[in-house]
Design a protein around this motif. Sequence first.
Motif, PDB file in Angstrom:
ATOM      1  N   UNK A 182      36.416  35.387  34.368  1.00  0.00           N
ATOM      2  CA  UNK A 182      37.424  35.691  35.052  1.00  0.00           C
ATOM      3  C   UNK A 182      37.621  36.991  35.868  1.00  0.00           C
ATOM      4  N   UNK A 183      37.108  37.891  35.364  1.00  0.00           N
ATOM      5  CA  UNK A 183      37.132  39.500  36.184  1.00  0.00           C
ATOM      6  C   UNK A 183      36.168  39.283  37.286  1.00  0.00           C
ATOM      7  N   UNK A 184      34.836  38.706  36.944  1.00  0.00           N
ATOM      8  CA  UNK A 184      34.038  38.345  38.046  1.00  0.00           C
ATOM      9  C   UNK A 184      34.509  37.449  39.168  1.00  0.00           C
ATOM     10  N   UNK A 185      35.310  36.684  38.758  1.00  0.00           N
ATOM     11  CA  UNK A 185      35.696  35.791  39.903  1.00  0.00           C
ATOM     12  C   UNK A 185      36.929  36.399  40.527  1.00  0.00           C
ATOM     13  N   UNK A 186      37.942  37.157  39.954  1.00  0.00           N
ATOM     14  CA  UNK A 186      39.023  37.707  40.546  1.00  0.00           C
ATOM     15  C   UNK A 186      39.152  39.241  40.664  1.00  0.00           C
ATOM     16  N   UNK A 187      38.321  40.138  39.864  1.00  0.00           N
ATOM     17  CA  UNK A 187      38.573  41.405  39.834  1.00  0.00           C
ATOM     18  C   UNK A 187      38.136  42.232  40.941  1.00  0.00           C
ATOM     19  N   UNK A 188      37.034  41.940  41.808  1.00  0.00           N
ATOM     20  CA  UNK A 188      36.756  42.269  42.963  1.00  0.00           C
ATOM     21  C   UNK A 188      36.246  43.940  42.500  1.00  0.00           C
ATOM     22  N   UNK A 189      35.929  44.091  41.578  1.00  0.00           N
ATOM     23  CA  UNK A 189      35.340  45.535  41.190  1.00  0.00           C
ATOM     24  C   UNK A 189      36.645  46.575  40.902  1.00  0.00           C
ATOM     25  N   UNK A 195      45.002  49.707  39.426  1.00  0.00           N
ATOM     26  CA  UNK A 195      46.126  49.160  39.290  1.00  0.00           C
ATOM     27  C   UNK A 195      47.204  49.656  38.474  1.00  0.00           C
ATOM     28  N   UNK A 196      47.126  51.018  37.919  1.00  0.00           N
ATOM     29  CA  UNK A 196      47.894  51.625  37.258  1.00  0.00           C
ATOM     30  C   UNK A 196      48.184  50.946  35.923  1.00  0.00           C
ATOM     31  N   UNK A 197      47.268  50.375  35.070  1.00  0.00           N
ATOM     32  CA  UNK A 197      47.525  49.552  34.088  1.00  0.00           C
ATOM     33  C   UNK A 197      47.016  49.943  32.961  1.00  0.00           C
ATOM     34  N   UNK A 198      47.670  49.830  31.647  1.00  0.00           N
ATOM     35  CA  UNK A 198      46.863  50.185  30.629  1.00  0.00           C
ATOM     36  C   UNK A 198      45.666  49.395  30.104  1.00  0.00           C
ATOM     37  N   UNK A 199      44.301  50.092  29.949  1.00  0.00           N
ATOM     38  CA  UNK A 199      43.284  49.397  30.097  1.00  0.00           C
ATOM     39  C   UNK A 199      42.862  48.125  29.284  1.00  0.00           C
ATOM     40  N   UNK A 200      43.531  47.892  28.370  1.00  0.00           N
ATOM     41  CA  UNK A 200      43.552  46.838  27.193  1.00  0.00           C
ATOM     42  C   UNK A 200      44.372  45.520  28.000  1.00  0.00           C
ATOM     43  N   UNK A 201      45.511  46.074  28.549  1.00  0.00           N
ATOM     44  CA  UNK A 201      46.482  44.917  29.309  1.00  0.00           C
ATOM     45  C   UNK A 201      45.508  44.592  30.517  1.00  0.00           C
ATOM     46  N   UNK A 202      44.977  45.393  31.202  1.00  0.00           N
ATOM     47  CA  UNK A 202      44.077  44.886  32.160  1.00  0.00           C
ATOM     48  C   UNK A 202      43.084  43.793  32.001  1.00  0.00           C
ATOM     49  N   UNK A 203      42.330  44.121  30.734  1.00  0.00           N
ATOM     50  CA  UNK A 203      41.634  43.162  30.338  1.00  0.00           C
ATOM     51  C   UNK A 203      42.309  41.859  29.728  1.00  0.00           C
ATOM     52  N   UNK A 204      43.202  41.891  29.037  1.00  0.00           N
ATOM     53  CA  UNK A 204      44.148  40.654  28.854  1.00  0.00           C
ATOM     54  C   UNK A 204      44.501  39.904  29.824  1.00  0.00           C
ATOM     55  N   UNK A 205      44.843  40.383  30.860  1.00  0.00           N
ATOM     56  CA  UNK A 205      45.556  39.742  32.283  1.00  0.00           C
ATOM     57  C   UNK A 205      44.271  38.819  32.722  1.00  0.00           C
ATOM     58  N   UNK A 206      43.014  39.422  32.626  1.00  0.00           N
ATOM     59  CA  UNK A 206      42.049  38.442  33.173  1.00  0.00           C
ATOM     60  C   UNK A 206      41.710  37.473  32.078  1.00  0.00           C
ATOM     61  N   UNK A 207      41.873  37.641  30.862  1.00  0.00           N
ATOM     62  CA  UNK A 207      41.765  36.439  30.049  1.00  0.00           C
ATOM     63  C   UNK A 207      42.872  35.599  30.140  1.00  0.00           C
ATOM     64  N   UNK A 208      43.898  35.841  30.348  1.00  0.00           N
ATOM     65  CA  UNK A 208      45.034  34.729  30.969  1.00  0.00           C
ATOM     66  C   UNK A 208      44.673  34.098  31.976  1.00  0.00           C
ATOM     67  N   UNK A 209      44.131  34.895  33.035  1.00  0.00           N
ATOM     68  CA  UNK A 209      43.874  34.148  34.235  1.00  0.00           C
ATOM     69  C   UNK A 209      42.488  33.213  34.257  1.00  0.00           C
ATOM     70  N   UNK A 210      42.098  33.270  33.022  1.00  0.00           N
ATOM     71  CA  UNK A 210      40.971  32.350  32.914  1.00  0.00           C
ATOM     72  C   UNK A 210      41.565  30.954  32.895  1.00  0.00           C
ATOM     73  N   UNK A 211      42.726  30.918  32.829  1.00  0.00           N
ATOM     74  CA  UNK A 211      43.219  29.510  32.783  1.00  0.00           C
ATOM     75  C   UNK A 211      43.291  29.066  34.331  1.00  0.00           C
ATOM     76  N   UNK A 212      43.707  29.992  35.267  1.00  0.00           N
ATOM     77  CA  UNK A 212      43.686  29.378  36.459  1.00  0.00           C
ATOM     78  C   UNK A 212      42.104  29.133  36.960  1.00  0.00           C
ATOM     79  N   UNK A 213      41.276  29.773  36.401  1.00  0.00           N
ATOM     80  CA  UNK A 213      39.837  29.707  37.150  1.00  0.00           C
ATOM     81  C   UNK A 213      39.488  28.191  36.424  1.00  0.00           C
ATOM     82  N   UNK A 214      39.847  28.120  35.166  1.00  0.00           N
ATOM     83  CA  UNK A 214      39.575  26.515  34.817  1.00  0.00           C
ATOM     84  C   UNK A 214      40.097  25.508  35.441  1.00  0.00           C
TER      85      UNK A 214
END
Length: 586
Positions: A182-189, A195-214
């Motif tokens: 999901x990061x590869x698809x939406x992260x754009x590096x 994004x001023x996010x706590x690092x684990x939340x940043x990762x978690x948000x991409x996990x949630x975004x996997x639903x979109x990817x699906x």
Amino acid sequence: MRSVREAWKAAVAATVADMLAEKGADPALSEAVAAEAPPDAAMGDVGFPMFPFAKVLRMGPPQIAAALAERLSAKAGQAPAGTVKAVGPYLNVFLDRASVAEQALSSRSLGASYGRSSSLAGSKVMIEFSSPNTNKPLHLGHLRNDVLGESSARILRANGAEVMKINLVNDRGVHICKSMLSYMAYGGGRTPEDEGKKTDHFVGDYYVKFNELKKEDPRAEEKAQELLVKWEAGDPETIALWKKMNEWAVGGIRRTYERTGVSFDKYYYESQIYLTGKDEVQKGLASGVFFKAEDGSVRVDLTPIGLEEKVLLRKDGTSIYMTQDLGLAIHRHADWPFDRLVYVVANEQQYHFKVLFYILKRLGYEWADSLFHLSYGLVNLPEGRMKTREGTVVDADSLLDSLRELALEEIQAKGREDAVGDPQDTAEKIALGAVHYYLAQATPSKDMIFNPKESLSFNGDTGPYIQYMGARISSLLRKRDRGEGGAAKGEVRPELLSSPTEWELVRLVSSYPEAVEQAGAEYNPAIVAAHMYAVASAFSKFYHDEPILNCDEPDRAATRLALSEAVLVVLKNGLELLCIPFLEAM
Ligand code: ARG
């Protein structure tokens, strides 16, 4: 120091041993003498049930109790101070109150060591807890896990055990690949800093975004599997991204541990050990403990424990969750030969641990008997079940933030900003007290509902209520130090603590070490939590009923103040065991 209660227990056991010896039975059976609290204080302070001895003494429990009462009364003078009485099948003891009061007050000079015991001295306990996945931040369920693990570890240490706290980080697998994809698809590096996010939340948000990817890519699930294969093959690009995202995830998770006061002596990473179990399975196959099924997979027969068979290696030779845990347990025992290994893991995995322990035993590891699954129930919110995919999961940081906000509002509403010194810091400590206490007081095995508002209440069975009693006593002692009241002129006399409210407090302060010991024996912090609440409410009643600083008899004032100090020692030590910050002012 041996408590008055312990002295009585020893005296009862010695007398039971005499009776056993007279009947030609093994006196060592007297070890079964156990203390209980009678349902009603009017029946006695401690009760000893006689059921365990009926068979070997060939006497009914009430007869045994009566015979013991007679013998112990005859020994008055040698026996500890107090009186005994047979009540049905129980031998009940009325403790000598002045001796117990003296003992309770002695906690003042013992300070932080009051409540420590050597009941587990010499035993090495490894305790695994938290064990997060690196695709998302910690959530409310982890907070329950963490407080159970950290608090159990502290309680075990308080009882003299050597404890090794370990964390198994689940940093590999298809779920990790999903957040990567999901990061590869939406992260754009982009990075968490961008994004001023706590690092684990940043990762978690991409996990949630996997639903979109699906939804966008019907092959998303398949691609995640393919990415896992690439990862296993060591593809450099995949590994590089994996490393980067894992550092973000683990880094953020560690910050939450720092915030909640949780720590580990050792981290195990699944990526480094997931293959270790394969060899063990091969060995088991060779020795005939496992068998090869028709489809080529390696399996174990579980009919002896009433279950079906279980695959341990797939036909393509890949390992599964169980394989890894087999290897890991063996590795851990070789690493640090424990007397006990405790797994703090949700009750959803009861089957897994039952099977794991059974297989290890079958493989011939004697220490398999010392494995223990500290199983705990789900935590839900008043609104219903938490689900990551539906966005109803409560992440730990946001929950703590909102509890802190609410606590701050409370401090402001009461106009206590100046009194507490640092309102932000105090609010954070109240928030931690609220959540840790709420989670720790529940029976571990039971599902529970976490009610944030209720957890913060300054009244009732809550962390803040107990913290508040600690702050009250601290304030009382500050007043004394400023020379208020007549206590300074008085002499501390334990025998003056005789009113029902005073005795209740004395009793609870003096039995605190036993609560810690029992909590250690049962891996159950809820026992300490219940004791804290009992002490805090008894103090509240005492504070309300009896003048302390303003008592016009100086000896009584000094003695009541001393009792308050003893209560403070118990509150401080108990809160520490429950990972709840102590507050001087609230
Ligand atoms: N990470 C796992 C999960 O989220 C829990 C690991 C439990 N520990 C173990 N040794 N299996 O389900």
